[in-house]
Scaffold this motif. Sequence first.
Motif, PDB file in Angstrom:
ATOM      1  N   GLN A  32      52.064 -25.906  91.076  1.00 15.47           N
ATOM      2  CA  GLN A  32      50.885 -25.085  90.801  1.00 15.47           C
ATOM      3  C   GLN A  32      50.403 -24.368  92.060  1.00 15.47           C
ATOM      4  O   GLN A  32      50.038 -23.186  92.024  1.00 15.47           O
ATOM      5  N   LEU A  33      50.417 -25.081  93.166  1.00 10.19           N
ATOM      6  CA  LEU A  33      49.969 -24.502  94.428  1.00 10.19           C
ATOM      7  C   LEU A  33      50.839 -23.312  94.817  1.00 10.19           C
ATOM      8  O   LEU A  33      50.325 -22.226  95.137  1.00 10.19           O
ATOM      9  N   VAL A  34      52.144 -23.503  94.789  1.00 10.60           N
ATOM     10  CA  VAL A  34      53.064 -22.427  95.144  1.00 10.60           C
ATOM     11  C   VAL A  34      52.884 -21.241  94.197  1.00 10.60           C
ATOM     12  O   VAL A  34      52.873 -20.074  94.629  1.00 10.60           O
ATOM     13  N   SER A  35      52.706 -21.526  92.917  1.00 16.54           N
ATOM     14  CA  SER A  35      52.528 -20.446  91.937  1.00 16.54           C
ATOM     15  C   SER A  35      51.292 -19.614  92.252  1.00 16.54           C
ATOM     16  O   SER A  35      51.314 -18.375  92.113  1.00 16.54           O
ATOM     17  N   MET A  36      50.234 -20.259  92.682  1.00 18.99           N
ATOM     18  CA  MET A  36      49.015 -19.530  93.024  1.00 18.99           C
ATOM     19  C   MET A  36      49.224 -18.643  94.242  1.00 18.99           C
ATOM     20  O   MET A  36      48.739 -17.501  94.288  1.00 18.99           O
ATOM     21  N   TYR A  37      49.953 -19.156  95.240  1.00 18.49           N
ATOM     22  CA  TYR A  37      50.223 -18.320  96.409  1.00 18.49           C
ATOM     23  C   TYR A  37      51.131 -17.148  96.057  1.00 18.49           C
ATOM     24  O   TYR A  37      50.944 -16.029  96.551  1.00 18.49           O
ATOM     25  N   LEU A  38      52.101 -17.376  95.197  1.00 20.06           N
ATOM     26  CA  LEU A  38      52.970 -16.290  94.762  1.00 20.06           C
ATOM     27  C   LEU A  38      52.180 -15.210  94.026  1.00 20.06           C
ATOM     28  O   LEU A  38      52.465 -14.009  94.168  1.00 20.06           O
ATOM     29  N   GLN A  39      51.180 -15.621  93.244  1.00 23.50           N
ATOM     30  CA  GLN A  39      50.328 -14.651  92.559  1.00 23.50           C
ATOM     31  C   GLN A  39      49.560 -13.791  93.558  1.00 23.50           C
ATOM     32  O   GLN A  39      49.411 -12.578  93.368  1.00 23.50           O
ATOM     33  N   ARG A  40      49.070 -14.415  94.621  1.00 18.35           N
ATOM     34  CA  ARG A  40      48.337 -13.647  95.632  1.00 18.35           C
ATOM     35  C   ARG A  40      49.266 -12.658  96.349  1.00 18.35           C
ATOM     36  O   ARG A  40      48.890 -11.506  96.597  1.00 18.35           O
TER      37      ARG A  40
END
Length: 500
Positions: A32-40
């Motif tokens: 989830q953390l990585v996915s959020m950074y990828l979204q940014r």
Amino acid sequence: MVTQKNQPFVLEEATIASIHSAFRSGELTAVQLVSMYLQRIEAFDQQGPKLNAVITLNPHILAEAEQLDKQWQASGMTGPLHGIPVLLKDNVNTTALATTAGSLSLKNFYPPADAFIVNKLRTAGALILAKVNLHEFAIWGESVSSMLGQTVNPYDLSRTPGGSSGGTGTALAANYGVLGVGTDTVNSVRSPASANSVVGLRPTLGLISRTGIIPYSYTQDTAGPMARTVEDTARMLNCLTGYDLCDPVTKQSEEHIEPDYTQFLHINGLEKKKIGVLRSFWGGNEIHLEVNSICEAALQSLQDLGASLVELNLELKAEDVLSASVHLMELDSHLSGYLANPLNQMPVHSLTQILESGAFHPSIESNLREALSLRFQTAAYQERLNQQARLRKILASVMEDYQLDALVFPHQKRLVAPIGKQQLERNGTLAAVTGFPSLVVPAGFSAPTQSSPIGVPVGIEFVALPWQEGLLLQIGYAFEQGTRHRKEPPFAPALSSFNY
């Protein structure tokens, strides 16, 4: 050190502690953390403000994060950086991601081995999220390359992010990840730290291995941790140090490495500290007034927080210190030697071949040609090394005579350069040519303008004697906690408030 209480997880400005707290509570997974950074990154890097910091995303990052989540469930944390996304300057070798040094001459080059510090990060549980832009081959300070073009400052889209580790600075400031690696030959970790309201540490030469990092000048090259907080900088430093047989200069660090640099992080860490104000590193013209005002306020904060200041009127100018640098004298010998080494399997084998290829950014051509014209191991070269030795003696003597813990001055005498202009009047040369450790922390912002709604970041620099990283972190942490100058960039806000 201030410990964080359990609070709802917020991605923006997240720290190692807040992420691990969210992991423990079950509120967050590494995936989830990585996915959020990828979204940014998707929202801000090539769209919206087009910060243009990321050269390559790790294509395996979600699978690696999923594996860490499984390990967490089975046996707990794999290391002190478990699940923490790291942004690497793209002159640091990674086998799974191309390493280009920002140059089209190295496009699609996959090194045969990870850099020593990449192995250290992976062992600590970190995730290599992306390779980020730099000034090509780390040669200058605006962070423009033939691979990606110009990286943009997220506080003022008309300005550079400093450099040469500007991709790391921009990406950290914009909350693309948690930690960053920069490299520093003259100013290159501390310049983007200053320009992006983040923290940058240039360690004592030899504390961190350079094996697997494309070189510029072995006399002055070092990697350095970058983060949004001093605490995360210290936590990262814990995982980067260590003797490396392939980098003999690290041998001298063995008896100096601290077991845990966070032990120095005390809220009252400035009490009874004696700091020398190096006035000769301040500008005296109108263009310097804004930085001077910010740094004068920082000096007052140091005193308010318990430090005593000593005014130093040394006849020591940053321009004179720069004349002791050997970086251009060593560039051809050290970079060409690295490129020619068959063990490195490089696609080009010399500076001459790079020039002949035409596959480089025009901003570095004059430096490449000058480097080729300079002779290595000459009397002039030896005189610069002698000058470096004299500078080390001068600084050590001043600090001993005045019983100083550190020196302080603005990292850059004027605001970071607009795009299309060169960085001028940076003060990072002092630590670079002496090999002494140096820390830059946020000192405040210039006045808001139409192009910089909250102002342009300004960093203040502290220099200490060799192997005193713990002392620098102590000073920086107390200053950071007592001033709270760090602000999120206006052009990379929380996605929930993102509106273009």
